[in-house]
Enzyme design. Structure first.
Site, PDB file in Angstrom:
ATOM      1  N   HIS A 139       0.842  -1.205   0.000  1.00 40.51           N
ATOM      2  CA  HIS A 139       0.000   0.000   0.000  1.00 40.51           C
ATOM      3  C   HIS A 139       0.878   1.257   0.000  1.00 40.51           C
ATOM      4  CE1 HIS A 139      -2.985  -2.821   2.174  1.00 40.51           C
ATOM      5  NE2 HIS A 139      -3.463  -2.624   0.954  1.00 40.51           N
ATOM      6  N   LYS A 195     -18.324  -6.931   7.679  1.00 40.06           N
ATOM      7  CA  LYS A 195     -16.995  -7.535   7.599  1.00 40.06           C
ATOM      8  C   LYS A 195     -16.318  -7.553   8.966  1.00 40.06           C
ATOM      9  CE  LYS A 195     -13.346  -7.112   4.169  1.00 40.06           C
ATOM     10  NZ  LYS A 195     -12.800  -6.315   3.062  1.00 40.06           N
ATOM     11  N   ARG A 253      -2.149  -5.834  -8.453  1.00 34.38           N
ATOM     12  CA  ARG A 253      -1.059  -6.807  -8.285  1.00 34.38           C
ATOM     13  C   ARG A 253      -1.036  -7.825  -9.409  1.00 34.38           C
ATOM     14  NH1 ARG A 253      -3.041  -7.928  -2.318  1.00 34.38           N
ATOM     15  NH2 ARG A 253      -4.913  -7.396  -3.483  1.00 34.38           N
ATOM     16  N   SER A 257      -2.634  -8.374   2.503  1.00 36.81           N
ATOM     17  CA  SER A 257      -3.018  -8.150   3.910  1.00 36.81           C
ATOM     18  C   SER A 257      -3.543  -9.423   4.568  1.00 36.81           C
ATOM     19  CB  SER A 257      -4.104  -7.074   4.013  1.00 36.81           C
ATOM     20  OG  SER A 257      -3.579  -5.822   3.680  1.00 36.81           O
TER      21      SER A 257
HETATM   22  P1  ADP Z   1      -9.889  -3.828  -0.249  1.00 37.93           P
HETATM   23  O1  ADP Z   1     -10.508  -4.464   0.940  1.00 37.93           O
HETATM   24  O2  ADP Z   1     -10.630  -2.642  -0.768  1.00 37.93           O
HETATM   25  O3  ADP Z   1      -9.457  -4.754  -1.362  1.00 37.93           O
HETATM   26  P2  ADP Z   1      -7.123  -3.609   0.564  1.00 37.93           P
HETATM   27  O4  ADP Z   1      -6.748  -2.922   1.830  1.00 37.93           O
HETATM   28  O5  ADP Z   1      -6.928  -5.065   0.516  1.00 37.93           O
HETATM   29  O6  ADP Z   1      -8.599  -3.155   0.338  1.00 37.93           O
HETATM   30  O7  ADP Z   1      -6.372  -2.951  -0.662  1.00 37.93           O
HETATM   31  C1  ADP Z   1      -6.511  -1.598  -1.005  1.00 37.93           C
HETATM   32  C2  ADP Z   1      -5.889  -1.373  -2.375  1.00 37.93           C
HETATM   33  O8  ADP Z   1      -4.503  -1.651  -2.324  1.00 37.93           O
HETATM   34  C3  ADP Z   1      -6.444  -2.252  -3.491  1.00 37.93           C
HETATM   35  O9  ADP Z   1      -6.470  -1.493  -4.680  1.00 37.93           O
HETATM   36  C4  ADP Z   1      -5.435  -3.364  -3.606  1.00 37.93           C
HETATM   37  O10 ADP Z   1      -5.412  -3.924  -4.900  1.00 37.93           O
HETATM   38  C5  ADP Z   1      -4.153  -2.587  -3.326  1.00 37.93           C
HETATM   39  N1  ADP Z   1      -3.079  -3.449  -2.821  1.00 37.93           N
HETATM   40  C6  ADP Z   1      -3.150  -4.345  -1.812  1.00 37.93           C
HETATM   41  N2  ADP Z   1      -1.939  -4.941  -1.638  1.00 37.93           N
HETATM   42  C7  ADP Z   1      -1.106  -4.403  -2.545  1.00 37.93           C
HETATM   43  C8  ADP Z   1       0.278  -4.620  -2.900  1.00 37.93           C
HETATM   44  N3  ADP Z   1       1.025  -5.530  -2.273  1.00 37.93           N
HETATM   45  N4  ADP Z   1       0.803  -3.871  -3.893  1.00 37.93           N
HETATM   46  C9  ADP Z   1       0.029  -2.976  -4.552  1.00 37.93           C
HETATM   47  N5  ADP Z   1      -1.266  -2.740  -4.298  1.00 37.93           N
HETATM   48  C10 ADP Z   1      -1.829  -3.437  -3.307  1.00 37.93           C
END
Ligand code: ADP
Length: 152
Positions: A18, A42, A91, A128
């Site tokens: 992120h 959630k 990703r 995550s």
């Molecule tokens: P959500 O629950 O909305 O998917 P996340 O917190 O999992 O939220 O992710 C928020 C954003 O960050 C999404 O666009 C996701 O694709 C991106 N993201 C998550 N992990 C990575 C990573 N390792 N590299 C780049 N982008 C990421």
């Protein structure tokens, strides 16, 4: 006029993946608002206060990044905070297929465009949900998360 983007997500927790998206986004936007979406259906591992405190610590020296929580539609929240675009990370093709209709429907509803940044080679495996599993099993998440001490 400041160009503001909303980076929405659950950030449970906020990872180095992120962080990469935010740092690339800062090259494009004047301001980034990290929006922690609260979905009452959630279950989260890290409570909202902890997630906010953690992200605040990471960006304590960056006044162009702020953190806000929101409920409801992302596009409505964009209007509320004057964000002209949504920022998301990609990703892989699974992310793309998931994100595409959301971005298209958000655009139909509001005219708000989504800007995608491709994950870095180094951080694209970071997910995550895997970080949560490592943490639950008492593993070290410091490779994947900055300031993990705030999350314990
Ligand atoms: P959500 O629950 O909305 O998917 P996340 O917190 O999992 O939220 O992710 C928020 C954003 O960050 C999404 O666009 C996701 O694709 C991106 N993201 C998550 N992990 C990575 C990573 N390792 N590299 C780049 N982008 C990421």
């Amino acid at each position: 006029m400041n160009k503001i983007a909303l980076f929405p997500g659950s950030f449970d927790p906020f990872t180095k993946g992120h962080e990469f998206i935010v740092s690339q986004g800062l090259e494009i936007f004047d301001e980034i608002i990290i929006g922690i979406g609260i979905n009452t259906e959630k279950k989260y591992l890290f409570d909202i206060e902890k997630r906010i405190k953690h992200i605040e610590q990471i960006y304590r020296h960056e006044n162009r990044v702020s953190i806000k929580r929101y409920t409801g539609l992302t596009v409505e929240f964009c209007k509320e905070v004057s964000a002209s675009q949504i920022l998301r990370g990609l990703r892989n093709s699974i992310d793309f297929e998931y994100e595409k209709p959301i971005a298209q429907m958000n655009r139909s509803m509001s005219g708000i465009e989504t800007l995608f940044i491709v994950a870095s080679e180094q951080f694209s495996p970071i997910n995550s949900s895997i970080v949560r599993e490592i943490h639950k099993n008492k593993g070290d998440i410091s490779l994947f998360v900055t300031h993990p001490e705030i999350l314990v």
